[in-house]
Write a protein that holds these residues in place. Sequence first.
Motif, PDB file in Angstrom:
ATOM      1  N   LEU A  72       7.665   6.938 -16.814  1.00 37.40           N
ATOM      2  CA  LEU A  72       8.120   7.359 -15.486  1.00 37.40           C
ATOM      3  C   LEU A  72       7.012   8.103 -14.749  1.00 37.40           C
ATOM      4  O   LEU A  72       6.805   7.899 -13.548  1.00 37.40           O
ATOM      5  CB  LEU A  72       9.355   8.241 -15.614  1.00 37.40           C
ATOM      6  CG  LEU A  72      10.612   7.576 -16.195  1.00 37.40           C
ATOM      7  CD1 LEU A  72      11.698   8.618 -16.427  1.00 37.40           C
ATOM      8  CD2 LEU A  72      11.108   6.484 -15.262  1.00 37.40           C
ATOM      9  N   GLY A  73       6.282   8.967 -15.469  1.00 38.96           N
ATOM     10  CA  GLY A  73       5.183   9.706 -14.853  1.00 38.96           C
ATOM     11  C   GLY A  73       4.093   8.784 -14.344  1.00 38.96           C
ATOM     12  O   GLY A  73       3.517   9.014 -13.269  1.00 38.96           O
ATOM     13  N   GLU A  74       3.800   7.730 -15.101  1.00 39.88           N
ATOM     14  CA  GLU A  74       2.782   6.774 -14.667  1.00 39.88           C
ATOM     15  C   GLU A  74       3.231   6.029 -13.412  1.00 39.88           C
ATOM     16  O   GLU A  74       2.438   5.798 -12.492  1.00 39.88           O
ATOM     17  CB  GLU A  74       2.474   5.789 -15.789  1.00 39.88           C
ATOM     18  CG  GLU A  74       1.704   6.415 -16.951  1.00 39.88           C
ATOM     19  CD  GLU A  74       1.463   5.414 -18.068  1.00 39.88           C
ATOM     20  OE1 GLU A  74       2.213   4.420 -18.151  1.00 39.88           O
ATOM     21  OE2 GLU A  74       0.507   5.615 -18.844  1.00 39.88           O
ATOM     22  N   ALA A  75       4.502   5.658 -13.366  1.00 42.84           N
ATOM     23  CA  ALA A  75       5.027   4.975 -12.178  1.00 42.84           C
ATOM     24  C   ALA A  75       4.959   5.878 -10.958  1.00 42.84           C
ATOM     25  O   ALA A  75       4.557   5.450  -9.864  1.00 42.84           O
ATOM     26  CB  ALA A  75       6.465   4.524 -12.435  1.00 42.84           C
ATOM     27  N   VAL A  76       5.339   7.138 -11.129  1.00 38.43           N
ATOM     28  CA  VAL A  76       5.266   8.102 -10.021  1.00 38.43           C
ATOM     29  C   VAL A  76       3.821   8.265  -9.548  1.00 38.43           C
ATOM     30  O   VAL A  76       3.542   8.266  -8.345  1.00 38.43           O
ATOM     31  CB  VAL A  76       5.849   9.463 -10.457  1.00 38.43           C
ATOM     32  CG1 VAL A  76       5.536  10.537  -9.416  1.00 38.43           C
ATOM     33  CG2 VAL A  76       7.350   9.353 -10.655  1.00 38.43           C
ATOM     34  N   GLY A  77       2.889   8.379 -10.492  1.00 37.10           N
ATOM     35  CA  GLY A  77       1.487   8.544 -10.137  1.00 37.10           C
ATOM     36  C   GLY A  77       0.961   7.377  -9.326  1.00 37.10           C
ATOM     37  O   GLY A  77       0.233   7.568  -8.335  1.00 37.10           O
ATOM     38  N   CYS A  78       1.308   6.152  -9.711  1.00 34.35           N
ATOM     39  CA  CYS A  78       0.854   4.968  -8.959  1.00 34.35           C
ATOM     40  C   CYS A  78       1.418   4.968  -7.538  1.00 34.35           C
ATOM     41  O   CYS A  78       0.710   4.637  -6.581  1.00 34.35           O
ATOM     42  CB  CYS A  78       1.270   3.697  -9.692  1.00 34.35           C
ATOM     43  SG  CYS A  78       0.451   3.443 -11.282  1.00 34.35           S
ATOM     44  N   MET A  79       2.687   5.337  -7.403  1.00 39.62           N
ATOM     45  CA  MET A  79       3.299   5.371  -6.067  1.00 39.62           C
ATOM     46  C   MET A  79       2.695   6.474  -5.209  1.00 39.62           C
ATOM     47  O   MET A  79       2.514   6.310  -3.997  1.00 39.62           O
ATOM     48  CB  MET A  79       4.811   5.554  -6.200  1.00 39.62           C
ATOM     49  CG  MET A  79       5.506   4.353  -6.810  1.00 39.62           C
ATOM     50  SD  MET A  79       7.270   4.637  -7.059  1.00 39.62           S
ATOM     51  CE  MET A  79       7.756   3.112  -7.875  1.00 39.62           C
TER      52      MET A  79
END
Length: 595
Positions: free
Chosen positions: A276-283
Motif C-alpha cells: 500500500l505504501g508503494e502504491a501511495v508513493g507512486c501516486m
Amino acid sequence: FDELQTLPMEERHPSLRHDVFSALTEVLALHCAPYAPSFTDWHSASDDDPDDFNMYRRRVEEGLLNSCCCLQAACLSLLCQLLATKGPASWQAAEGILFSISCVGGELSQITDRAQRELVQADVSKLLGTYILPQCLPAHPMVQTTTLTVIEQYAKFIGQSEALVTPCLELVCSKLIEAPLAANAAKAFRALCSKGAAHLRDPAKVQGLVTVVTHNFAAIPKDSLIMVVESLGRILGGVQGSLMGLLEQLTAPFLAKLKAVTAGAGTGSFVKASTLGEAVGCMELLGAALRFLEAPSSPQDGHPVVLLLASVWDVLEAARQRFQTDPQVVGALCEVYSKGMKQAREAGHQLLEPIVQAVVESFRASRAENCLSCVSVAVEIFGQTSGAAGSFGGLLAEVCGVAFEVVMERGASACPELLCALFEMLYRYLLFCPEGLVPLPVFPTTLQLAGACLSLKEKEPLRAVLIFLDRIINIPSPLWEQHVQGWMDGGGEGLYQGVVFALAESCPPEALPRLSPLLFAMNARFGAASSRWLQNALSSEAFPCREMEAECKQNMLTASQALAGNARRFQALVQDFAQICRRQQTADALLAYQL
C-alpha cells in the motif's frame, strides 16, 4: 547591536556605521557560527545538543542580518574574502562562513539599488566559479550541506545567468542520491528550477535533467524525489515541441512501478502495508508531476495534464479498483485527480465524468475524506458551466448519503476530518453551484447536521461548519426565500441556540473569530426574532453557565440589541461574553457596551 539598528544611520557616530558591522560580521562568521574544532558529527557528539546549537545559530543569523542591512553588498564581499583566506584551513571554518553567506542571501535578494545588485551578482559568480562549482572547499558532509543551502538562497542571482544555472543544477543533481544531502539538494534544485526557468527551455538540456532523475529514481529518497519531480513539472511547460515526450519519460518509472505493485498485490482481501505504501508513493509522484505543469502558450493537441491522465487512466483505474478500500491509497489518488483538475481547469472537462464516477465508487468503499475534497475542486472549477446544477446535484446526493451514514455510525465527534471535508465541500457548492445544493431534498439534512455539529470541540471541523452556516445566512435572494427561509422558520431558533451554547462553552478559542460574524449575521437577518431567541437561550436550563447572574445576561441582551448595526463592536462583545462564560473575564466587561 540589535538595539543599534533602531537608530537611523544618519544619526549614528561614524564609527557605528560601516566599520563596526564589518567587524561584527567577521567575528560572527569566524568565531560564532562554526562548529567546535573537535566536532565531527552529531552521532559522536554526546555532550552537544543539536537543538541548542541551532537555536544559538538563529541568534547568529539575526546579527548577520543586522550587519547586512547596514553593509548591503559589501557584506557578501567581506564573507567571500574570509572564505578565500580562512575557508581552506578547516571544514569548520569553511562551513561557518558558508552558513553566514546563506544567512544574508534573503536580505541581499531584496536590494533594489542597481549598483548594489550588480556587486552582489559579481560576488555570487565569483563564489560559485572559484569555490563551489570546482568543489575546492573541504569535502565534509556539513560543508556540502551548507553549500547546497547557499545555492538555494542565491538562486535568484544564479537564475540571472545561464552560465551559472546549468553547472549548479549538475552539481545539485549529483548530490540527490546521497541520503544525508538529498533534502538540501532537492530544495536547491527546486529553487534553481523556479528562478532559472527562463534558461531551462532547451529540450536537450531539460531531457538531460529528466534522464538523471529517472535513472536514479530508486536511489533518491521519496520526499526529495517528490520535490524534484514537482520542479521538473514546473519547467516542462516552457519546453516547446517535446513536452509530452519529456513528461512521459519523467512519469514512466513510477507508473511502471505502480502497475507492477498492483499486479503483485494479487486478488485477496489482505494487502501488505508495504505494498500500500508503494502504491501511495507512486501516486504522490504522479501528482507532483502534475502540480505545476502548465500548458504551452499554444497547445495543439490539448492540455498536457489531460493528455497524460487519459494515457495512464487504465493504470490508475486498475490500482483504484484493487486498493479502493484503503483510505491512504484513495486519498493519494484523489490528490492526483484534484491536482490534474486544478492545472487543466476548463480544458479538463472531458475527464470530469470518469473522475466523478471513480471518486463516488472510492468514497463508498473507503469513506476517505479526500474524496469530498476532490468533489470540492470539481465544483469550484466546473460548477458554473451549463447544466452543472443537475449533474453536481446528483453527485452531492450520492456522497452526502455516504457521509451521513458514516456520521450516524461513528458519531460526529469521532469523524472530524470527514466533517471538515464535508462542510468545506458544501461551502464550495454554495459559492459556485448553489442550485446544486439548496433545492435538493438533502439540503435540510445538511442544516440539521450543521446544527448538531455546533457542539464540536475540535477547531477545524467547527470552523468549517461556521463558515458554511455564515454563507447560508447570507445567501442571496431568491434562494433564501425559496429554499432556506422555510427551514429557518422552524429550525432557526434551535440553530441560534446552538451557536450561543457553543459561544458559552464548547467553541475552541481559535474558532471564536468565525462564530462572532455568524451571530452578527443571524441578528441582522432575523431582526427582532433573534433578540427573543437570545433571551430564550440565556434563560434556558441547558445554558452551560447556570451560575451566571441574571443581570449579566440582561446586559448581554441589551448590548446585543444596541450594537445590531456595528459589526466590529458586536464581535468584540461576543468575544468578551465568551470569556465571561469561561471565567476568563468579569461581568463588568459588558458595562462598556452600554455607554
